[in-house]
Write a protein that holds these residues in place. Structure first.
Motif, PDB file in Angstrom:
ATOM      1  N   GLY A   1      45.824  53.226  33.399  1.00 16.50           N
ATOM      2  CA  GLY A   1      46.381  52.006  34.161  1.00 16.50           C
ATOM      3  C   GLY A   1      45.401  51.241  35.172  1.00 16.50           C
ATOM      4  N   ASN A   2      44.697  52.327  35.818  1.00 20.18           N
ATOM      5  CA  ASN A   2      43.744  51.576  36.566  1.00 20.18           C
ATOM      6  C   ASN A   2      42.749  50.472  35.962  1.00 20.18           C
ATOM      7  N   VAL A   3      42.082  50.824  34.817  1.00 21.96           N
ATOM      8  CA  VAL A   3      41.122  49.893  34.131  1.00 21.96           C
ATOM      9  C   VAL A   3      41.997  48.876  33.260  1.00 21.96           C
ATOM     10  N   MET A   4      43.214  48.914  32.907  1.00 26.24           N
ATOM     11  CA  MET A   4      43.970  47.955  32.420  1.00 26.24           C
ATOM     12  C   MET A   4      44.311  46.898  33.402  1.00 26.24           C
ATOM     13  N   ASP A   5      44.470  47.237  34.695  1.00 25.63           N
ATOM     14  CA  ASP A   5      44.804  46.336  35.736  1.00 25.63           C
ATOM     15  C   ASP A   5      43.471  45.624  36.158  1.00 25.63           C
ATOM     16  N   VAL A   6      42.421  46.372  36.040  1.00 29.18           N
ATOM     17  CA  VAL A   6      41.107  45.602  36.343  1.00 29.18           C
ATOM     18  C   VAL A   6      40.896  44.675  35.460  1.00 29.18           C
ATOM     19  N   ALA A   7      40.861  44.982  34.176  1.00 28.94           N
ATOM     20  CA  ALA A   7      40.911  44.233  32.947  1.00 28.94           C
ATOM     21  C   ALA A   7      41.557  42.849  33.000  1.00 28.94           C
ATOM     22  N   LYS A   8      42.928  43.085  33.324  1.00 27.93           N
ATOM     23  CA  LYS A   8      43.762  41.893  33.212  1.00 27.93           C
ATOM     24  C   LYS A   8      43.392  40.683  34.659  1.00 27.93           C
ATOM     25  N   ALA A   9      43.308  41.689  35.650  1.00 24.17           N
ATOM     26  CA  ALA A   9      42.745  40.951  36.815  1.00 24.17           C
ATOM     27  C   ALA A   9      41.407  40.076  36.882  1.00 24.17           C
ATOM     28  N   LEU A  10      40.626  40.661  36.199  1.00 16.40           N
ATOM     29  CA  LEU A  10      39.192  40.174  36.043  1.00 16.40           C
ATOM     30  C   LEU A  10      39.101  38.865  34.983  1.00 16.40           C
ATOM     31  N   SER A  11      39.979  38.994  34.007  1.00 13.29           N
ATOM     32  CA  SER A  11      40.240  38.051  33.164  1.00 13.29           C
ATOM     33  C   SER A  11      40.682  36.836  33.743  1.00 13.29           C
ATOM     34  N   LEU A  12      41.568  36.905  34.499  1.00  9.13           N
ATOM     35  CA  LEU A  12      42.029  35.666  35.357  1.00  9.13           C
ATOM     36  C   LEU A  12      41.400  35.166  36.392  1.00  9.13           C
ATOM     37  N   MET A  13      40.661  36.236  37.029  1.00  7.32           N
ATOM     38  CA  MET A  13      39.767  35.818  38.264  1.00  7.32           C
ATOM     39  C   MET A  13      38.365  34.931  37.710  1.00  7.32           C
ATOM     40  N   LEU A  14      38.250  35.266  36.585  1.00  5.01           N
ATOM     41  CA  LEU A  14      36.685  34.495  35.937  1.00  5.01           C
ATOM     42  C   LEU A  14      36.954  33.130  35.584  1.00  5.01           C
ATOM     43  N   THR A  15      38.351  32.541  35.677  1.00  5.12           N
ATOM     44  CA  THR A  15      38.533  31.257  35.627  1.00  5.12           C
ATOM     45  C   THR A  15      39.392  30.685  36.710  1.00  5.12           C
ATOM     46  N   ASN A  16      39.683  31.330  37.647  1.00  8.15           N
ATOM     47  CA  ASN A  16      40.439  30.829  38.976  1.00  8.15           C
ATOM     48  C   ASN A  16      39.741  31.052  39.969  1.00  8.15           C
ATOM     49  N   GLU A  17      39.394  29.922  40.666  1.00  8.71           N
ATOM     50  CA  GLU A  17      38.379  29.799  41.858  1.00  8.71           C
ATOM     51  C   GLU A  17      39.252  30.581  43.061  1.00  8.71           C
ATOM     52  N   GLY A  18      38.016  31.099  43.967  1.00  8.85           N
ATOM     53  CA  GLY A  18      38.559  31.622  45.197  1.00  8.85           C
ATOM     54  C   GLY A  18      38.540  33.232  45.153  1.00  8.85           C
ATOM     55  N   SER A  19      39.363  33.919  46.051  1.00 13.66           N
ATOM     56  CA  SER A  19      39.486  35.370  46.193  1.00 13.66           C
ATOM     57  C   SER A  19      40.947  35.814  45.475  1.00 13.66           C
ATOM     58  N   SER A  20      40.867  36.690  45.011  1.00 12.01           N
ATOM     59  CA  SER A  20      42.208  37.146  44.091  1.00 12.01           C
ATOM     60  C   SER A  20      43.362  37.515  45.059  1.00 12.01           C
ATOM     61  N   VAL A  21      42.964  37.465  46.300  1.00 16.87           N
ATOM     62  CA  VAL A  21      43.973  37.608  47.401  1.00 16.87           C
ATOM     63  C   VAL A  21      45.202  36.750  47.422  1.00 16.87           C
TER      64      VAL A  21
END
Ligand code: NAD
Ligand code: ZN
Length: 360
Positions: free
Chosen positions: A101-121
């Motif tokens: 679950g940990n790596v699944m969430d890293v992959a999902k979040a990173l996919s989004l943050m590679l195209t959305n500017e600023g911090s994931s916060v």
């Protein structure tokens, strides 16, 4: 009950023993005509395992990143991974997350943050993401959280532990290969598997469920009973069932909601940094007054599998710690509303929550 829901599902699902060996051909069309590179995010458990590494369908220019699972994924970790990749290599064509679950969430979040500017916060919450992420594929190596099918990537930020939740979070592809989960240690196999049991119980017992949630829950519960009460873990059927149970338990929540156990577990996770699935087991074990027969069944599975859950943990918790956990849990009204209905405040106050923590 006929509650309206409209959700995106995982686009493609590969299932079956040996399906991991097809990963290369599965991701090939997503390599952007050879121009882009692929990122492989792999659970640190596999670091140094040359046999496993040889099975990764990597091409020259691809990136391999081992992810530590000691802590649950954080906004800081995702922002740093994103910045590092973009500076060194530019935008990848896609990424593959291989782990729990940990790596699944890293992959999902990173996919989004590679195209959305600023911090994931700034994107922690529902539908705050502005643009679709890059192609992302999930390959679970431990089963139970349902993170492979859920529409959220849970991140711990400076202020809150909350998911990046939107349609674009959902994987474009998952590869479910029961061979991959065989090496999970027995205790972790139990705790993480119980997450899907508890998802299914909470989904089916509350007010926000619909018929889809019931169908997924009932099937997932039946599979959990086979895995944890009937089959030997070495029986090939066991891992095959558990992988599908995790998927179904995850979907039961998409069409319903988590309840009391997850609210208490969030308190344990946020204040004591307890692992999500372990915290669920600690909490569920004390919830006879809410989940009755399901808790008895859970205790039967604990016994059948020779798992020792700690008793009297709360003797080491100060009043301050219990108060802090109760505040985290109390601030999750959607879970209480689901568990007890819209008038939940008539049956639940902070004292009742603290009472559950004191029993742990
Ligand atoms: P995990 O990812 O934390 O992994 C647990 C342990 O198992 C780790 O030590 C890992 O290295 C090890 N492991 C993984 N695969 C293995 C294998 N094949 N053989 C041996 N060891 C292996 O565990 P988890 O319980 O799957 O996930 C917990 C995480 O999932 C938490 O971060 C939680 O917040 C998140 N979660 C997300 C959702 C969601 O919908 N997004 C739902 C529930 C939980
Ligand atoms: Zn859970």
């Amino acid at each position: 009950m006929n509650l309206f829901r409209n959700f995106k599902s995982v686009t493609k699902t590969a299932y079956g023993r040996g399906s991991f060996s097809k990963l290369g051909e599965i991701i090939a069309p997503h390599r952007a005509s050879g121009k882009g590179y692929m990122v492989f995010l792999v659970d640190h458990y596999f670091e140094g395992n040359e046999g496993f590494k040889a099975k990764l369908p990597m091409l020259p220019g691809d990136e391999l990143i081992f992810c530590s699972t000691k802590k649950e994924p954080s906004t800081e970790q995702i922002d740093a991974l994103r910045d590092d990749l973009l500076v060194r290599h530019g935008l990848p064509a896609g990424l593959v997350g291989i782990g729990g679950g940990n790596v699944m969430d890293v992959a999902k979040a990173l996919s989004l943050m590679l195209t959305n500017e600023g911090s994931s916060v700034q994107y922690q919450g529902l539908n705050l993401i502005k643009k679709p992420g890059i192609y992302h594929c999930g390959v679970p190596t431990i089963s139970g959280t349902g993170a492979e099918v859920s529409m959220t990537a849970v991140l711990t930020g400076p202020a809150k532990k909350l998911g990046l939740k939107c349609d674009w979070t959902v994987f474009d592809q998952i590869v479910l290969d029961p061979d991959l989960i065989a090496s999970v240690p027995d205790d972790q196999w139990f705790y993480t598997g119980m997450d899907t049991y508890i998802h299914s119980v909470e989904a089916i017992t509350g007010t926000k469920k619909n018929t889809f949630a019931e169908a997924y829950s009932e099937k997932s519960l039946e599979m959990c009973r086979q895995v944890y009460l009937k089959l030997d873990r070495k029986d090939p059927k066991s891992d095959e069932l558990l992988m599908v149970a995790s998927y179904m338990g995850g979907l039961s929540l998409t069409y319903s909601e988590v309840g009391v156990c997850h609210a208490l577990s969030y308190g344990l996770g946020k204040v004591l940094e307890m692992h999500h699935c372990y915290a669920n087991c600690i909490a569920f074990n004390q919830l006879d007054d809410v989940y009755g027969d399901y808790v008895q069944e859970f205790k039967g599975m604990v016994k059948a599998r020779g798992i020792t859950l700690p008793q009297n943990l709360s003797k080491d918790w100060s009043e301050e710690t219990i108060n802090a956990m109760a505040e985290v849990a109390y601030a999750l009204p959607h879970m209480w509303d689901h568990a007890f209905g819209p008038d939940w405040q008539q049956v639940l106050d902070r004292e009742r929550i603290k009472g559950w923590y004191r029993r742990m």
